[in-house]
Design a protein around this motif. Sequence first.
Motif, PDB file in Angstrom:
ATOM      1  N   ARG A  98       0.718  -1.127  -0.130  1.00 10.09           N
ATOM      2  CA  ARG A  98       0.003  -0.070   0.026  1.00 10.09           C
ATOM      3  C   ARG A  98       0.912   1.409  -0.140  1.00 10.09           C
ATOM      4  O   ARG A  98       0.695   1.964   1.085  1.00 10.09           O
ATOM      5  CB  ARG A  98      -0.824  -0.138   1.260  1.00 10.09           C
ATOM      6  N   PRO A  99       1.690   1.522  -0.807  1.00 13.60           N
ATOM      7  CA  PRO A  99       2.644   2.529  -1.017  1.00 13.60           C
ATOM      8  C   PRO A  99       1.777   4.075  -0.894  1.00 13.60           C
ATOM      9  O   PRO A  99       2.472   4.991  -0.544  1.00 13.60           O
ATOM     10  CB  PRO A  99       3.337   2.617  -2.299  1.00 13.60           C
ATOM     11  N   GLU A 100       0.724   3.865  -1.642  1.00  9.76           N
ATOM     12  CA  GLU A 100      -0.154   5.416  -1.325  1.00  9.76           C
ATOM     13  C   GLU A 100      -0.234   5.765   0.048  1.00  9.76           C
ATOM     14  O   GLU A 100      -0.505   6.842   0.240  1.00  9.76           O
ATOM     15  CB  GLU A 100      -1.298   5.108  -2.100  1.00  9.76           C
ATOM     16  N   ARG A 101      -0.259   4.879   1.008  1.00  7.88           N
ATOM     17  CA  ARG A 101      -0.451   5.519   2.504  1.00  7.88           C
ATOM     18  C   ARG A 101       0.614   6.379   3.077  1.00  7.88           C
ATOM     19  O   ARG A 101       0.350   7.252   3.622  1.00  7.88           O
ATOM     20  CB  ARG A 101      -0.586   4.163   3.365  1.00  7.88           C
ATOM     21  N   HIS A 102       1.808   6.379   2.147  1.00  6.88           N
ATOM     22  CA  HIS A 102       2.794   7.238   2.690  1.00  6.88           C
ATOM     23  C   HIS A 102       2.584   8.890   2.101  1.00  6.88           C
ATOM     24  O   HIS A 102       2.909   9.697   2.791  1.00  6.88           O
ATOM     25  CB  HIS A 102       4.408   6.888   1.899  1.00  6.88           C
ATOM     26  N   GLY A 103       1.835   8.896   0.971  1.00 10.64           N
ATOM     27  CA  GLY A 103       1.429  10.074   0.335  1.00 10.64           C
ATOM     28  C   GLY A 103       0.199  10.596   0.834  1.00 10.64           C
ATOM     29  O   GLY A 103      -0.002  11.732   0.470  1.00 10.64           O
ATOM     30  N   ALA A 104      -0.614   9.795   1.791  1.00 15.74           N
ATOM     31  CA  ALA A 104      -1.719  10.552   2.329  1.00 15.74           C
ATOM     32  C   ALA A 104      -1.893  11.340   3.012  1.00 15.74           C
ATOM     33  O   ALA A 104      -0.823  11.619   3.862  1.00 15.74           O
ATOM     34  CB  ALA A 104      -2.659   9.246   2.903  1.00 15.74           C
TER      35      ALA A 104
END
Length: 125
Positions: A98-104
Amino acid sequence: MITELALERVEFTCGHCWHQWSIDYDVQHYRDDEGRDWEYFSRDGMPVDSPYTPAGAPPCPECGRHWVGRVAARRLIPVPPGALETPRQQITDAAGHRPERHGAPVLGARAHAQPEQLGPPGPTA
């Protein structure tokens, strides 16, 4: 060792102008190697002093004076690993998990409706 995680909604009432507001805090209770219990507060990912003490009391948004808060509500967050039946999923690819969690965007501590804006509770089913 972390012994409890919670989200606490803290309400404040200014004793000078009587403005009311609330802020959500992340709270960790933990026990150190000597067996002493500690409490750690953060807001929007940043460490802060306890809002229940004069040192951590935020300023009134209306007049700027500082007032100690009181807990209005809290939600416990399960501390891992939990019971054996607790749903969980092993992470096999840490870099791709879930790499998108770092940019949330950060869910702000003031990103909820203030208590006076909530209105009366609705009927329960």
